[in-house]
Each structure stands twice: as structure tokens, then as C-alpha cells.
Design a protein around this motif. Structure first.
Motif, PDB file in Angstrom:
ATOM      1  N   GLU A 218     -37.057   7.069  37.018  1.00 15.99           N
ATOM      2  CA  GLU A 218     -37.603   6.452  36.141  1.00 15.99           C
ATOM      3  C   GLU A 218     -38.015   7.185  34.877  1.00 15.99           C
ATOM      4  O   GLU A 218     -37.928   8.230  34.896  1.00 15.99           O
ATOM      5  N   ALA A 219     -37.778   6.388  33.749  1.00 18.86           N
ATOM      6  CA  ALA A 219     -37.853   6.916  32.323  1.00 18.86           C
ATOM      7  C   ALA A 219     -39.509   7.623  32.166  1.00 18.86           C
ATOM      8  O   ALA A 219     -40.469   7.075  32.667  1.00 18.86           O
ATOM      9  N   THR A 220     -39.501   8.572  31.357  1.00 23.14           N
ATOM     10  CA  THR A 220     -40.627   9.483  31.366  1.00 23.14           C
ATOM     11  C   THR A 220     -40.829   9.656  29.652  1.00 23.14           C
ATOM     12  O   THR A 220     -42.018  10.079  29.219  1.00 23.14           O
ATOM     13  N   GLY A 221     -40.215   8.765  28.746  1.00 22.59           N
ATOM     14  CA  GLY A 221     -40.221   9.062  27.391  1.00 22.59           C
ATOM     15  C   GLY A 221     -39.222   9.845  26.911  1.00 22.59           C
ATOM     16  O   GLY A 221     -38.625  10.259  27.472  1.00 22.59           O
ATOM     17  N   LYS A 222     -39.267   9.878  25.455  1.00 25.83           N
ATOM     18  CA  LYS A 222     -38.167  10.589  24.777  1.00 25.83           C
ATOM     19  C   LYS A 222     -38.608  11.914  23.958  1.00 25.83           C
ATOM     20  O   LYS A 222     -39.758  11.981  23.900  1.00 25.83           O
ATOM     21  N   LEU A 223     -37.586  12.859  23.904  1.00 27.35           N
ATOM     22  CA  LEU A 223     -37.720  14.145  23.393  1.00 27.35           C
ATOM     23  C   LEU A 223     -36.671  14.329  22.339  1.00 27.35           C
ATOM     24  O   LEU A 223     -35.389  14.305  22.635  1.00 27.35           O
ATOM     25  N   ARG A 224     -36.791  14.564  21.002  1.00 29.72           N
ATOM     26  CA  ARG A 224     -35.822  14.976  20.090  1.00 29.72           C
ATOM     27  C   ARG A 224     -35.554  16.459  20.395  1.00 29.72           C
ATOM     28  O   ARG A 224     -36.539  17.135  20.191  1.00 29.72           O
ATOM     29  N   GLN A 360     -39.021  29.423  38.562  1.00 29.21           N
ATOM     30  CA  GLN A 360     -38.313  28.293  38.285  1.00 29.21           C
ATOM     31  C   GLN A 360     -39.208  27.316  37.497  1.00 29.21           C
ATOM     32  O   GLN A 360     -38.713  26.041  37.618  1.00 29.21           O
ATOM     33  N   ARG A 361     -40.083  27.855  36.868  1.00 28.33           N
ATOM     34  CA  ARG A 361     -41.046  26.842  36.117  1.00 28.33           C
ATOM     35  C   ARG A 361     -40.353  26.126  35.006  1.00 28.33           C
ATOM     36  O   ARG A 361     -39.584  26.714  34.406  1.00 28.33           O
ATOM     37  N   ALA A 362     -40.560  24.907  34.741  1.00 31.97           N
ATOM     38  CA  ALA A 362     -40.030  24.228  33.708  1.00 31.97           C
ATOM     39  C   ALA A 362     -41.049  24.225  32.263  1.00 31.97           C
ATOM     40  O   ALA A 362     -42.214  24.666  32.605  1.00 31.97           O
ATOM     41  N   LEU A 363     -40.427  23.998  31.123  1.00 33.34           N
ATOM     42  CA  LEU A 363     -41.384  24.415  29.941  1.00 33.34           C
ATOM     43  C   LEU A 363     -41.672  22.944  29.648  1.00 33.34           C
ATOM     44  O   LEU A 363     -41.006  21.943  29.309  1.00 33.34           O
ATOM     45  N   GLU A 364     -43.125  22.765  29.585  1.00 29.85           N
ATOM     46  CA  GLU A 364     -43.826  21.478  29.224  1.00 29.85           C
ATOM     47  C   GLU A 364     -43.584  21.438  27.591  1.00 29.85           C
ATOM     48  O   GLU A 364     -43.877  22.324  27.027  1.00 29.85           O
ATOM     49  N   ILE A 365     -43.145  20.306  27.088  1.00 28.27           N
ATOM     50  CA  ILE A 365     -43.170  20.198  25.585  1.00 28.27           C
ATOM     51  C   ILE A 365     -42.948  18.712  25.419  1.00 28.27           C
ATOM     52  O   ILE A 365     -42.111  17.870  25.786  1.00 28.27           O
ATOM     53  N   ALA A 366     -43.931  18.367  24.615  1.00 27.08           N
ATOM     54  CA  ALA A 366     -44.199  16.971  23.877  1.00 27.08           C
ATOM     55  C   ALA A 366     -43.940  16.009  25.020  1.00 27.08           C
ATOM     56  O   ALA A 366     -43.300  14.788  25.144  1.00 27.08           O
ATOM     57  N   GLY A 367     -44.653  16.214  26.269  1.00 26.85           N
ATOM     58  CA  GLY A 367     -44.656  15.164  27.213  1.00 26.85           C
ATOM     59  C   GLY A 367     -43.540  15.452  28.381  1.00 26.85           C
ATOM     60  O   GLY A 367     -43.760  14.466  29.141  1.00 26.85           O
TER      61      GLY A 367
END
Length: 504
Positions: A218-224, A360-367
């Protein structure tokens, strides 16, 4: 009447068993991959191989597999010649020989597989089709995993688009290898009077297209995002006299970006970060100022000579410190196999024996949570599947940064893009790519390319990407047990055939 027709077909197709035709079938197999995406050619080529090797002795079947593999992998990996000759400075004949030796070595998997299928031959066409497909799957899995693995243009990748792509979120690329192997063997069995296997495969293809659930995330929002393509020629990338001007162009390009996250290609700064700070302090300061406005993932090297330099992405301007180091290294380019130091050093490849990343951590950015992969790593979904499970720490967006300038613009860029399309399909995550010379692109969670920059052009791709969360069936079982279900699926028919052979 039907057996008579089949006998005529077999007689008419005998020429397909000749060795030059088998090698040409391998070349046809390569043509089914990117950039053409002509997936029907893949099914045709593999069916030709199954037909040609069906009634052969183990020795002759092995030669069929070897020649098919040489045609396929020789024509599909020819671009390695560019790195060896143009940048490694090997003489032309030696560079050709090296590519052919690699193709020959990889073809041994298929030679052994077809020899085994011939040795275990069952008189029942349906059972023989199952044996042949199982051997094909064993060869594909072995090439993907043994000796660190080199699954470039595995047969399932030809179906990143097309009717079989609906199976990707369920069985992954190697499950597709099994399915196309079963189709090819089904065609060979049908020519011999048994169409049951082929009918089963066709029902699976049609049923997958019509009835399989396909929405698992499911969608979680958008990132530019701003994806850089600097287009620095490989012969200039490590040139000390051009280093400053190349860095100046890079900083200017980064300053013009407007995304919530700016991404540069792999090793866009071809120096360890400590050296960069020491030699070019003004450019580093400009990078930091640009990152304060728009957070930046910078391709560089971390580490030192003692622990090894690590091909990395370093985050600047983010709320928390972050860096990602490449974990699955490329043999001969980034890690030296035992006994081959003399060969690799002769090529003069910079940073030819690197250290490995640790997390393997992900980078958290703008949600959103961005999971980086560096170049070759996106061939190995099993390595990072933990990142695409359900839960708050799950990646919502996959990212690959690459530098394929070593290999020229033809074929290799499209092939690598195709691998990213398959990962997007398997895990239903959008996939973004920032590369030096191409293919810089954005892929949606259905595996379709929605934006792409032209190859070998300095440019910036500004795009809005919608993140996704959730886990596909393939992601769930791959994370739980790895590729073992496919190994068992392949080996069980072979064990049964072996026992039947012993009982004769």
C-alpha cells in the motif's frame, strides 16, 4: 494420425539439433533480454535447446548445453571486453579470450545440467519434461549462488514484462526460470506426443494473468527525488588533472537539484572521503551547504588502507548520520578471488580489493525509508529481502546507484535496468536509479519504467515517487527460508528419477 504428424515434425526439426544452430539459439536467447524485451524469443530459444538435447546421450547433451551457454553468455556479456581492453589495457585478443573463458566457465553449469537430464532420462515424455526443467532450474540456482554467484541475464529476467511477470511477486526470478524451463520441456514433450506438460504450463501462464492477486503493498506517501547523471567518461574519472574540474561540475549539478533527496551515482567522488576533505575543502563546504537545503546521498569511499576502502553512500544534511557500504562485491573488480591477484593487478583497476559494508538499514527521509543498493547488489534480492518485510522499519523505496561507464552504453545499461524492474516486481516497491552514464530511471512497483534519462548525457532527473509498504508472498517465504524451496522443487524429481533408474 497425431503420432504421424509428430514424427514428421521431429524429422523436419532435426536440423535444430546441429551444434551451430544450438549456439545460434543461445544468441537468440540473449536477444530476448533488454533492450528488446522480446520475451517470446526466450521461450523459443529454450524450446529449441530442449528439443535438441532431448534424445541425446549425456556427452552430446553436455555439448549442447555448453554451446547454448557460449552463444547466450558470450553474446550477453560481450561488453566486458570494453572494460578489459579499453580501461584494463589488455590486448584485444587476450580481452576476447577472457570474456570467452568466463562464458565457457558459466556454460559448464548448463552442460552439467543437460548431461544429468540425459543420464536420468525417462521414457515417459511428461516425466522427462519434469526432469529437464528441474535440471535447468538447478543450473540457474547454482550459477546464482556458487562462488559468490553471477546470475547476470538469468532466464527469468526476460519476463520482467509480459504475461509471466504476474508470477514474480509469488515465485521470484528463479521461480520464473523454473516456469520457462518447464515450458521449453513441455514443447519438446508435445512434439513427442505428450502435450500434458505444455497444457499445464499454458494454464499457469493464463491463470496467473487472470486470477492471481497482485496487490500486496500500500502507498505510504510521496517523495521528491533528484537523480544525478554526471556522465563523466571512465578514462577521466580517476585522472588527477581532471579531478578538480569534474568535482566542480558535480557540485554545481547538486546545487541545482530541488528534490527532498538528492542522489548521486556510485563512486561519483572517486576518492576516500578523508582525502577529499584534505584536497578540496572548498568543494566539500559547498556540498555541505547544498545538503543543508536538500539532503544528499553522495557516492564515495569510506574506510582506510588498514581496514579496506568501502564503496559507500554517505548522507549529508540528514537529521541522523547515515552511511551505507556495499556488501556484495563484484569478483575481479572489487574483490580478488584467491590466486588471481596477478591478473587483477595487471588490469590496473582502482580500489580493486575493497572492504564490505556492515548493515542493511534504510535511510529515513521525509516520511519514507530508502534502501540503498550499490550497482551489482540489486541482482541478489535474497541478500536484502529482510528490508522489504512488513513493519515500521521496512523500506518503502529501493535505490540503486551505479557506474556502468566501464562497459559502454550498449546492452549493459538496459540489462541492469531490467534487473531492477524484476526486483520492483518481486517486492512491489518503486525502484529509483542514479547512474554515471545510464540508465538513470524511475520504476514503479509494477516494474514499469515511468521516467528515464537518455544515456551518456549529463542531466538531472527530477521526479516524485510514491513509496510502498507491505510484503509480497515471495518476500515472505524468501526471508523465512531463502531459496531452499526452489532447490527442493528442483531436486525432488531428480532424486525420484535416480531411484527409478537404480531400480531398473
Amino acid at each position: 494420425m497425431l503420432p504421424a504428424v509428430n514424427r514428421k515434425l521431429l524429422l523436419g526439426l532435426e536440423v535444430l539439433g546441429s551444434w551451430p544452430i544450438v549456439m545460434l539459439a543461445g544468441v537468440l536467447h540473449t536477444a530476448s533480454f533488454a533492450p528488446g524485451l522480446a520475451w517470446p524469443l526466450q521461450l523459443l530459444a529454450l524450446a529449441m535447446l530442449a528439443h535438441a538435447s532431448w534424445d541425446e546421450t549425456p556427452g552430446r547433451a553436455a555439448r549442447q548445453g555448453l554451446l547454448f551457454g557460449l552463444g547466450w553468455l558470450g553474446s550477453g556479456l560481450w561488453w566486458l571486453y570494453i572494460s578489459l581492453h579499453d580501461f584494463g589495457h589488455l590486448p584485444g585478443l587476450l580481452a576476447c579470450a577472457a570474456v570467452l573463458l568466463l562464458a565457457l566457465f558459466l556454460s559448464l553449469y548448463y552442460a552439467a545440467a543437460l548431461a544429468l537430464a540425459a543420464w536420468l532420462r525417462d521414457r515417459r515424455p511428461a516425466m522427462q519434461a519434469l526432469i529437464w526443467a528441474s535440471c535447468w532450474l538447478v543450473a540457474e540456482l547454482a550459477r546464482a549462488q556458487f562462488l559468490t554467484g553471477f546470475p547476470w541475464i538469468a532466464s527469468g529476467y526476460a519476463h520482467a514484462l509480459g504475461p509471466l511477470s504476474h508470477w514474480a511477486p509469488w515465485i521470484g526470478v528463479y521461480g520464473l526460470c523454473a516456469l520457462v524451463g518447464l515450458f521449453a520441456a513441455g514443447v519438446a514433450a508435445a512434439l513427442r506426443g505428450s502435450g500434458r506438460v505444455l497444457m499445464l504450463v499454458l494454464l499457469l501462464i493464463v491463470g496467473g494473468r487472470l486470477f492471481l492477486p497482485l496487490q500486496f503493498t500500500e502507498a505510504t506517501g510521496k517523495l521528491r527525488v533528484s537523480l544525478l547523471q554526471p556522465n563523466v567518461p571512465q578514462d577521466q574519472k580517476f585522472d588527477a588533472e581532471l579531478m578538480e574540474s569534474n568535482l566542480e561540475k558535480l557540485v554545481t549539478q547538486i546545487e541545482s537539484a530541488r528534490g527532498q533527496l538528492v542522489v548521486t551515482p556510485e563512486s561519483v567522488v572517486p576518492l576516500p572521503m578523508d582525502w577529499l576533505l584534505e584536497r578540496y575543502p572548498q568543494q566539500v563546504e559547498r556540498l555541505k551547504r547544498a545538503a543543508d537545503k536538500h539532503p544528499l546521498l553522495l557516492g564515495t569511499f569510506l574506510g582506510n588502507e588498514r581496514v579496506g576502502f568501502v564503496n559507500s553512500l554517505l548522507a549529508l544534511g540528514t537529521a541522523q548520520p547515515y552511511d551505507y557500504g556495499k556488501r556484495h562485491l563484484l569478483p575481479f573488480g572489487e574483490t580478488i578471488p584467491t590466486g588471481f591477484a596477478w591478473f587483477v593487478h595487471a588490469l590496473g583497476i582502482p580500489m580493486d580489493d575493497q572492504g564490505r559494508g556492515q548493515h542493511q538499514r534504510a535511510l529515513e527521509i521525509a516520511g519514507q525509508r530508502v534502501r540503498p543498493l550499490i550497482c551489482y547488489e540489486d541482482l541478489f534480492g535474497e541478500d536484502f529481502v529482510e528490508s522489504v518485510q512488513s513493519g515500521p522499519d521496512s523500506a518503502t523505496l529501493l535505490l540503486n546507484v551505479s557506474n556502468l561507464a566501464w562497459f559502454g552504453p550498449a546492452m549493459v545499461q538496459d540489462q541492469h535496468l531490467q534487473f531492477s524492474q524484476m526486483r520492483a516486481l518481486e517486492f512491489q516497491r518503486p525502484f529509483i536509479r542514479s547512474t554515471n552514464t545510464g540508465a538513470t530511471a524511475v520504476i514503479n512497483h509494477y516494474g514499469r519504467v515511468i521516467a528515464r534519462l537518455p544515456a551518456e548525457m549529463r542531466d538531472l532527473l527530477e521526479v516524485e515517487v510514491e513509496g510502498r509498504r507491505g510484503a509480497t508472498p515471495y518476500a515472505r517465504w524468501l526471508a523465512a527460508v531463502g531459496l531452499w524451496p526452489l532447490w527442493l522443487l528442483a531436486l525432488l524429481p531428480l532424486v525420484l528419477a535416480w531411484r527409478r533408474r537404480r531400480a531398473r
